[in-house]
Scaffold this motif. Sequence first.
Motif, PDB file in Angstrom:
ATOM      1  N   THR A 191      44.063  54.992  32.617  1.00 34.78           N
ATOM      2  CA  THR A 191      42.885  54.196  32.266  1.00 34.78           C
ATOM      3  C   THR A 191      41.997  54.013  33.485  1.00 34.78           C
ATOM      4  N   TRP A 192      40.729  54.398  33.351  1.00 31.59           N
ATOM      5  CA  TRP A 192      39.751  54.086  34.392  1.00 31.59           C
ATOM      6  C   TRP A 192      39.125  52.745  34.056  1.00 31.59           C
ATOM      7  N   ILE A 193      39.108  51.838  35.020  1.00 25.54           N
ATOM      8  CA  ILE A 193      38.642  50.488  34.734  1.00 25.54           C
ATOM      9  C   ILE A 193      38.058  49.860  35.991  1.00 25.54           C
ATOM     10  N   ARG A 194      36.990  49.093  35.814  1.00 25.23           N
ATOM     11  CA  ARG A 194      36.432  48.346  36.951  1.00 25.23           C
ATOM     12  C   ARG A 194      37.410  47.240  37.338  1.00 25.23           C
ATOM     13  N   PRO A 195      37.559  46.958  38.636  1.00 20.16           N
ATOM     14  CA  PRO A 195      38.474  45.887  39.046  1.00 20.16           C
ATOM     15  C   PRO A 195      38.197  44.565  38.335  1.00 20.16           C
ATOM     16  N   GLN A 196      36.918  44.207  38.186  1.00 23.53           N
ATOM     17  CA  GLN A 196      36.586  42.941  37.527  1.00 23.53           C
ATOM     18  C   GLN A 196      37.058  42.934  36.076  1.00 23.53           C
ATOM     19  N   GLN A 197      36.921  44.068  35.397  1.00 24.48           N
ATOM     20  CA  GLN A 197      37.346  44.134  34.002  1.00 24.48           C
ATOM     21  C   GLN A 197      38.857  44.055  33.877  1.00 24.48           C
ATOM     22  N   ALA A 198      39.572  44.691  34.803  1.00 19.33           N
ATOM     23  CA  ALA A 198      41.033  44.618  34.768  1.00 19.33           C
ATOM     24  C   ALA A 198      41.508  43.176  34.947  1.00 19.33           C
ATOM     25  N   LEU A 199      40.877  42.461  35.864  1.00 18.45           N
ATOM     26  CA  LEU A 199      41.256  41.063  36.087  1.00 18.45           C
ATOM     27  C   LEU A 199      40.926  40.203  34.876  1.00 18.45           C
ATOM     28  N   GLN A 200      39.787  40.466  34.250  1.00 14.62           N
ATOM     29  CA  GLN A 200      39.427  39.700  33.058  1.00 14.62           C
ATOM     30  C   GLN A 200      40.422  39.943  31.935  1.00 14.62           C
ATOM     31  N   ARG A 201      40.809  41.189  31.725  1.00 13.67           N
ATOM     32  CA  ARG A 201      41.782  41.496  30.679  1.00 13.67           C
ATOM     33  C   ARG A 201      43.148  40.901  31.012  1.00 13.67           C
ATOM     34  N   PHE A 202      43.456  40.812  32.293  1.00  9.94           N
ATOM     35  CA  PHE A 202      44.695  40.154  32.706  1.00  9.94           C
ATOM     36  C   PHE A 202      44.654  38.668  32.357  1.00  9.94           C
ATOM     37  N   GLU A 203      43.529  38.011  32.661  1.00  9.72           N
ATOM     38  CA  GLU A 203      43.394  36.584  32.334  1.00  9.72           C
ATOM     39  C   GLU A 203      43.471  36.352  30.828  1.00  9.72           C
ATOM     40  N   GLU A 204      42.974  37.301  30.068  1.00  8.03           N
ATOM     41  CA  GLU A 204      42.998  37.179  28.609  1.00  8.03           C
ATOM     42  C   GLU A 204      44.314  37.665  28.012  1.00  8.03           C
ATOM     43  N   LYS A 205      45.270  37.991  28.892  1.00  7.83           N
ATOM     44  CA  LYS A 205      46.611  38.436  28.496  1.00  7.83           C
ATOM     45  C   LYS A 205      46.591  39.716  27.664  1.00  7.83           C
ATOM     46  N   GLU A 206      45.597  40.549  27.916  1.00  9.80           N
ATOM     47  CA  GLU A 206      45.522  41.851  27.257  1.00  9.80           C
ATOM     48  C   GLU A 206      46.098  42.954  28.133  1.00  9.80           C
ATOM     49  N   LEU A 207      46.323  42.648  29.398  1.00  8.55           N
ATOM     50  CA  LEU A 207      46.785  43.639  30.364  1.00  8.55           C
ATOM     51  C   LEU A 207      47.821  42.970  31.251  1.00  8.55           C
ATOM     52  N   PHE A 208      49.012  43.533  31.292  1.00  4.18           N
ATOM     53  CA  PHE A 208      50.058  43.003  32.156  1.00  4.18           C
ATOM     54  C   PHE A 208      49.923  43.645  33.530  1.00  4.18           C
ATOM     55  N   ILE A 209      49.673  42.823  34.549  1.00  3.23           N
ATOM     56  CA  ILE A 209      49.460  43.320  35.907  1.00  3.23           C
ATOM     57  C   ILE A 209      50.396  42.578  36.848  1.00  3.23           C
ATOM     58  N   LEU A 210      51.054  43.305  37.713  1.00  3.60           N
ATOM     59  CA  LEU A 210      51.935  42.704  38.708  1.00  3.60           C
ATOM     60  C   LEU A 210      51.115  42.017  39.798  1.00  3.60           C
ATOM     61  N   PHE A 211      51.755  41.096  40.493  1.00  6.26           N
ATOM     62  CA  PHE A 211      51.056  40.294  41.492  1.00  6.26           C
ATOM     63  C   PHE A 211      50.369  41.142  42.565  1.00  6.26           C
ATOM     64  N   PRO A 212      51.041  42.130  43.184  1.00 10.44           N
ATOM     65  CA  PRO A 212      50.335  42.924  44.198  1.00 10.44           C
ATOM     66  C   PRO A 212      49.123  43.654  43.626  1.00 10.44           C
ATOM     67  N   THR A 213      49.254  44.145  42.405  1.00  6.01           N
ATOM     68  CA  THR A 213      48.131  44.816  41.765  1.00  6.01           C
ATOM     69  C   THR A 213      46.976  43.854  41.537  1.00  6.01           C
ATOM     70  N   GLN A 214      47.309  42.676  41.052  1.00  5.38           N
ATOM     71  CA  GLN A 214      46.282  41.657  40.790  1.00  5.38           C
ATOM     72  C   GLN A 214      45.516  41.303  42.059  1.00  5.38           C
ATOM     73  N   ARG A 215      46.254  41.011  43.134  1.00  3.72           N
ATOM     74  CA  ARG A 215      45.590  40.605  44.372  1.00  3.72           C
ATOM     75  C   ARG A 215      44.782  41.757  44.982  1.00  3.72           C
ATOM     76  N   THR A 216      45.268  42.978  44.832  1.00  6.59           N
ATOM     77  CA  THR A 216      44.518  44.126  45.337  1.00  6.59           C
ATOM     78  C   THR A 216      43.215  44.281  44.570  1.00  6.59           C
ATOM     79  N   LEU A 217      43.267  44.139  43.264  1.00  7.93           N
ATOM     80  CA  LEU A 217      42.054  44.211  42.450  1.00  7.93           C
ATOM     81  C   LEU A 217      41.064  43.117  42.848  1.00  7.93           C
ATOM     82  N   GLN A 218      41.571  41.929  43.120  1.00  7.69           N
ATOM     83  CA  GLN A 218      40.693  40.836  43.542  1.00  7.69           C
ATOM     84  C   GLN A 218      39.964  41.178  44.830  1.00  7.69           C
ATOM     85  N   ARG A 219      40.675  41.793  45.768  1.00  6.09           N
ATOM     86  CA  ARG A 219      40.027  42.167  47.024  1.00  6.09           C
ATOM     87  C   ARG A 219      38.986  43.257  46.801  1.00  6.09           C
ATOM     88  N   LEU A 220      39.246  44.170  45.885  1.00  7.79           N
ATOM     89  CA  LEU A 220      38.316  45.268  45.634  1.00  7.79           C
ATOM     90  C   LEU A 220      37.015  44.799  44.997  1.00  7.79           C
TER      91      LEU A 220
END
Length: 564
Positions: A191-220
Amino acid sequence: MTSTSQPRPSQLLLPQREPVPTRDASTLLLLRDCADGNGFEVLMTRRADQGIFANAYVFPGGGLEDQDAAPANHALARVRPTMAEIAGTGRITQALAGIRETFEELGILLAYDQAGRPVPAAEVEQLDRKASLYEQCRARGWSLAVDQLWYLAHWTAPLNLAKRFNVPFFVARMPEGQTAVADETEQFEPTWIRPQQALQRFEEKELFILFPTQRTLQRLTGYADTQAVLDALQGEKPLWHAHPRAGYLKGQDTRQLETDTAYGELEMVHPDGQAAHHLDWQFEKAVPLRKNLMRLTAPNPGMMTGPGTNSYLVGDAHTGYIAIDPGPNDAEHLQRLHDAAGGDIRYIVCTHSHPDHSPGAAPLQAMVLLSGHASPPIMGLPSAPTARANSRFRPEVTLQDGERITLRGQGEEGEITHTLQAIFTPGHAANHLCFLLVEDALLFSGDHILNGSTTVISPPDGNMIDYLDSLDRLHSMCLEYDIRYILPAHGYVLGFAQHQITRLKAHRLAREAKVHQAMRTKPDGSIQDWVAIAYADTPQALWPVAQQSLLAHVERIQKLCLGR
């Protein structure tokens, strides 16, 4: 007398255990700019529905293998000279593992052909993903594009996990013309996805993301496009190292990074990282930080006090206790302090005279006396004439700079001592003291150093010249006593003590430069005019408080211009 930041084993809350050794792995983030020219996307895939990362969306990668370190395979790598000079062969091994794992999992290959051009997608598709990538490249005369990988971050798994990984995160541009095709064994659904969209889907519980992945996306999310990310990595050093620690917050097992406010406390309380520590602020009971150290937070949260004023009890049942900063005159808080010490409070010390620190001293003293114990002396420095009316304080015992207060007792291992050394640190208040717990190299900073905010310097009792000089002195003491942890009057324990002080002073001087610029921009301006310029990066609701520190900066600027 000097000490060490290594805690006395006898004072740790729990016996220490050796954590599980880490396994070396490598991760590769592939980036591409969005087709609409607005931002960039990162490639993520879903892990299989079994295993420790089941169904998590991750970046491609996996464990290092012996073949990644083989000299013959290193010979296939095209490497930037600066990369080899700074990191050596270990970095090349990690990068090769990232390239290999990405090929095996997604069929994407960063490589050059014999002419030094990127290998065409059609030729990559002819490779066997289950056969040795290195042998196939060698047979074709290809080289692997290690020079296209940039070191973004480094993650080391928390100490309390049963399986732990030590992982560099690399980034690279997606090779043109290639398409991600999952192996359908380890990886699914590229899946190609913008970091902001991945984080939004994570908050909406549509995407399961591990902590290191989440924090890396936040930095990006802080970068405009792929090139901006790569530009930030030209120094061949990662943007951050992360060694998360676990703590409970709102009933949930959470992860804290070195940049999070609670990290230092988790590190200090459980050095081996294998026990739970609750991070919720509460006022009802003492929070053990060591066997000889408890914290009780007064129920006075607010803009100026954060979660509340921290009162500390140093000592144990064998030695009695020293109460540091009994706080405001709150009967319930003082009763909890008294009860946590079993009434055996031998000394009461105040870092300074402000109304959220010292008014509880006399009532606490009376409680101790009424419970049948000897009256503990109230110690500190008397307030200066410059102190405001609500900040007047006169101790029974005036502490001298460097003076020590020692508790002694007989424990299971013989005599035990807990020694507090007074450190004169004017600046926030003219009578401010910090205290060093000598045997454990712990610094109680009062309001001189806070966690999560900078302290207010309010003239005339506050003085910016004195404040910065005191910071320099504390930094020197950190070097002398090998102090690692700072226990502030507001907020969690701070780790990396020397770094915290260096960062704090740099922040103050940077703010002063903005104040000076505001004065030059509007030489006839009012204090309000200067605050609007110098504190434009802070919420306007804080500007009335910021005016006080601005005045202290103005005073220092004027004195420096005239010569001290």
